[in-house]
Design a protein around this motif. Structure first.
Motif, mmCIF file in Angstrom:
data_model
loop_
_atom_site.group_PDB
_atom_site.id
_atom_site.type_symbol
_atom_site.label_atom_id
_atom_site.label_comp_id
_atom_site.label_asym_id
_atom_site.label_seq_id
_atom_site.Cartn_x
_atom_site.Cartn_y
_atom_site.Cartn_z
ATOM 1 N N GLY A 1 0.972 -1.271 0.035
ATOM 2 C CA GLY A 1 -0.234 0.091 -0.134
ATOM 3 C C GLY A 1 1.018 1.265 -0.086
ATOM 4 O O GLY A 1 2.015 1.293 -0.314
ATOM 5 N N ILE A 2 0.071 2.444 0.268
ATOM 6 C CA ILE A 2 0.702 3.564 0.188
ATOM 7 C C ILE A 2 2.031 3.826 1.272
ATOM 8 O O ILE A 2 3.180 4.342 1.011
ATOM 9 C CB ILE A 2 -0.152 4.802 0.453
ATOM 10 N N PRO A 3 1.829 3.502 2.600
ATOM 11 C CA PRO A 3 3.095 3.219 3.385
ATOM 12 C C PRO A 3 4.269 2.569 2.966
ATOM 13 O O PRO A 3 5.338 2.979 3.170
ATOM 14 C CB PRO A 3 2.646 2.717 4.977
ATOM 15 N N THR A 4 4.031 1.454 2.305
ATOM 16 C CA THR A 4 5.235 0.756 1.929
ATOM 17 C C THR A 4 5.867 1.556 0.730
ATOM 18 O O THR A 4 7.129 1.456 0.505
ATOM 19 C CB THR A 4 4.837 -0.697 1.119
ATOM 20 N N LEU A 5 5.057 2.002 -0.219
ATOM 21 C CA LEU A 5 5.829 2.908 -1.213
ATOM 22 C C LEU A 5 6.170 4.154 -0.620
ATOM 23 O O LEU A 5 7.420 4.679 -1.439
ATOM 24 C CB LEU A 5 4.438 3.382 -2.206
ATOM 25 N N LEU A 6 5.821 4.821 0.176
ATOM 26 C CA LEU A 6 6.386 5.889 0.757
ATOM 27 C C LEU A 6 7.721 5.497 1.541
ATOM 28 O O LEU A 6 8.629 6.328 1.173
ATOM 29 C CB LEU A 6 5.583 6.519 2.224
ATOM 30 N N ILE A 7 7.937 4.424 2.103
ATOM 31 C CA ILE A 7 9.172 4.077 2.692
ATOM 32 C C ILE A 7 10.153 4.001 1.612
ATOM 33 O O ILE A 7 11.476 4.384 1.585
ATOM 34 C CB ILE A 7 9.312 2.538 3.454
ATOM 35 N N THR A 8 9.668 3.232 0.226
ATOM 36 C CA THR A 8 10.539 3.002 -0.628
ATOM 37 C C THR A 8 11.042 4.274 -1.493
ATOM 38 O O THR A 8 12.346 4.357 -1.841
ATOM 39 C CB THR A 8 9.861 2.223 -1.759
ATOM 40 N N HIS A 9 10.200 5.182 -1.697
ATOM 41 C CA HIS A 9 10.610 6.475 -2.467
ATOM 42 C C HIS A 9 11.389 7.251 -1.457
ATOM 43 O O HIS A 9 12.121 7.820 -2.099
ATOM 44 C CB HIS A 9 9.204 7.141 -2.807
ATOM 45 N N VAL A 10 11.291 7.072 -0.016
ATOM 46 C CA VAL A 10 12.336 7.894 0.607
ATOM 47 C C VAL A 10 13.416 7.561 0.682
ATOM 48 O O VAL A 10 14.637 8.193 0.257
ATOM 49 C CB VAL A 10 11.747 8.003 2.114
ATOM 50 N N ILE A 11 13.670 6.224 0.624
ATOM 51 C CA ILE A 11 14.989 5.532 0.446
ATOM 52 C C ILE A 11 15.625 5.979 -0.883
ATOM 53 O O ILE A 11 16.847 6.038 -0.754
ATOM 54 C CB ILE A 11 14.771 4.056 0.777
ATOM 55 N N TYR A 12 14.932 5.614 -1.839
ATOM 56 C CA TYR A 12 15.548 6.025 -3.221
ATOM 57 C C TYR A 12 15.667 7.465 -3.380
ATOM 58 O O TYR A 12 16.608 7.880 -4.346
ATOM 59 C CB TYR A 12 14.671 5.321 -4.245
ATOM 60 N N GLY A 13 14.965 8.344 -2.774
ATOM 61 C CA GLY A 13 15.180 9.637 -2.943
ATOM 62 C C GLY A 13 16.465 10.107 -2.097
ATOM 63 O O GLY A 13 16.812 11.269 -2.563
ATOM 64 N N ILE A 14 16.918 9.452 -1.219
ATOM 65 C CA ILE A 14 18.114 9.905 -0.439
ATOM 66 C C ILE A 14 19.302 10.330 -1.317
ATOM 67 O O ILE A 14 19.914 11.256 -1.072
ATOM 68 C CB ILE A 14 18.354 9.105 0.820
ATOM 69 N N PRO A 15 19.783 9.555 -1.938
ATOM 70 C CA PRO A 15 21.229 9.727 -2.583
ATOM 71 C C PRO A 15 21.299 10.788 -3.526
ATOM 72 O O PRO A 15 21.884 11.730 -3.467
ATOM 73 C CB PRO A 15 21.213 8.531 -3.726
ATOM 74 N N LEU B 1 12.363 19.067 -3.774
ATOM 75 C CA LEU B 1 11.121 19.140 -3.538
ATOM 76 C C LEU B 1 10.457 18.913 -4.742
ATOM 77 O O LEU B 1 9.582 17.990 -5.050
ATOM 78 C CB LEU B 1 10.515 20.239 -2.850
ATOM 79 N N ILE B 2 10.920 19.729 -5.907
ATOM 80 C CA ILE B 2 10.251 19.705 -7.406
ATOM 81 C C ILE B 2 10.672 18.113 -7.704
ATOM 82 O O ILE B 2 9.844 17.426 -8.387
ATOM 83 C CB ILE B 2 10.851 20.665 -8.044
ATOM 84 N N TRP B 3 11.848 17.828 -7.780
ATOM 85 C CA TRP B 3 12.456 16.667 -8.251
ATOM 86 C C TRP B 3 11.876 15.629 -7.671
ATOM 87 O O TRP B 3 11.309 14.301 -8.403
ATOM 88 C CB TRP B 3 14.094 16.750 -7.976
ATOM 89 N N GLN B 4 11.682 15.332 -6.362
ATOM 90 C CA GLN B 4 11.156 14.174 -5.568
ATOM 91 C C GLN B 4 9.817 14.264 -5.919
ATOM 92 O O GLN B 4 9.065 12.962 -5.915
ATOM 93 C CB GLN B 4 11.317 14.323 -3.927
ATOM 94 N N PHE B 5 8.734 15.253 -5.778
ATOM 95 C CA PHE B 5 7.766 15.254 -6.110
ATOM 96 C C PHE B 5 6.933 14.657 -7.431
ATOM 97 O O PHE B 5 6.420 13.799 -7.618
ATOM 98 C CB PHE B 5 6.933 16.751 -5.911
#
Length: 301
Positions: free
Chosen positions: A162-176, A225-229
């Motif tokens: 669901g959305i929480p799983t997707l949220l964790i994944t995108h945060v991790i992949y957005g950190i680099p 913010l623009i990039w990640q959003f």
């Protein structure tokens, strides 16, 4: 000075004055010609980009009978908003879930990337370059290579798709990428004297970051913010593997809208325009600071 010499000097001066406007005229002519060529090329590129936009917009106002290959360039014979109503009814819950996903993911990844970038750029420690290299390595791992292992890991941890799983994944992949942007930003924009002054005044790492660095990091945050959003909002692959149709983001809703045996092209085009509005709004609101913030982390001075 003799009369002959005076006349010769006068003739040279007159010749110089006469030749100067002629050179300017040639220069102005070449400049005008190059400007005309540039504008023509820009106009051609603009037409190339706007042609599919034109097809999408006019198709979204057509009836099902008008959405044929022969009439794809023609204006609608009957203008209707029914495709927009149908697309909105289908996409509304998906858009709410996408907003609840993209906004927190962009903010959290930007904050973590900002903290990482500050430490790696201005608060050095042994092995900082090696840590930075390992973080950047995450940018070059293809999504496809980790998709199945990532899904299996979530299943082993009994995490519901669901959305929480997707949220964790995108945060991790957005950190680099956020770390890279902020590291370059702090290394080139923030003077080291400010950090040293804070240390002299007794401020620690957290106090220096919270009270001094964050207030001057607006340009960097606009970029991340623009990039990640945009990345999170437009993602389909992670959504396909880590969510379900009844709890996924708007990209899954758009796929459901255009799927089936008989495709409603008018509703699909309207849905594509609806899903593009949030990212367009973000660029309109924050776009004026985007290039400046991006270049601030790329140039020294």
């Amino acid at each position: 000075m003799s009369v002959v010499e005076a006349s010769q000097a006068t003739g040279k001066a007159a010749a110089a004055v006469a030749n100067k406007p002629r050179r300017n005229a040639v220069s102005d002519g070449s400049t005008r010609k190059s400007r005309t060529v540039r504008y023509v090329l820009l106009l051609l590129f603009l037409l190339f980009v706007l042609t599919p936009v034109y097809v999408v917009v006019i198709t979204s106002f057509k009836t099902s009978a008008d959405t044929t290959a022969a009439a794809q360039w023609s204006l609608p014979e009957t203008w209707t908003l029914e495709p927009w109503r149908k697309a909105w009814d289908v996409l509304q819950p998906y858009m709410v879930r996408s907003l609840s996903l993209a906004v927190p993911a962009a903010i959290i990844a930007s904050l973590i990337g900002s903290a990482n970038g500050f430490v790696l750029a201005r608060w050095r420690f042994p092995g900082a370059n090696l840590v930075f290299a390992f973080i950047l390595f995450g940018m070059f791992i293809p999504y496809q290579a980790v998709m199945l292992p990532l899904r299996q890991t979530y299943q082993d941890l009994d995490v519901t798709r669901g959305i929480p799983t997707l949220l964790i994944t995108h945060v991790i992949y957005g950190i680099p990428i956020c770390t890279l942007i902020f590291r370059n930003y702090y290394a080139t924009v923030v003077p080291m004297e400010i950090i040293e002054s804070a240390r002299v005044d007794g401020a620690g790492l957290i106090q220096t970051y919270a009270r001094i660095i964050l207030p001057i990091s607006i340009s960097g945050f606009v970029v991340t913010l623009i990039w990640q959003f945009t990345s999170v909002w437009n993602d389909f692959l992670f959504a396909l593997f880590l969510t379900q149709q009844n709890n996924g983001p708007v990209t899954l809703g758009l796929a459901a809208l255009s799927g089936g045996q008989k495709v409603d092209y008018a509703a699909s085009m309207a849905g594509a325009l609806i899903t593009s509005f949030p990212t367009l709004l973000v660029y309109i609101v924050l776009g004026r600071w985007f290039i400046g913030g991006l270049m601030a982390g790329a140039l020294k001075g």
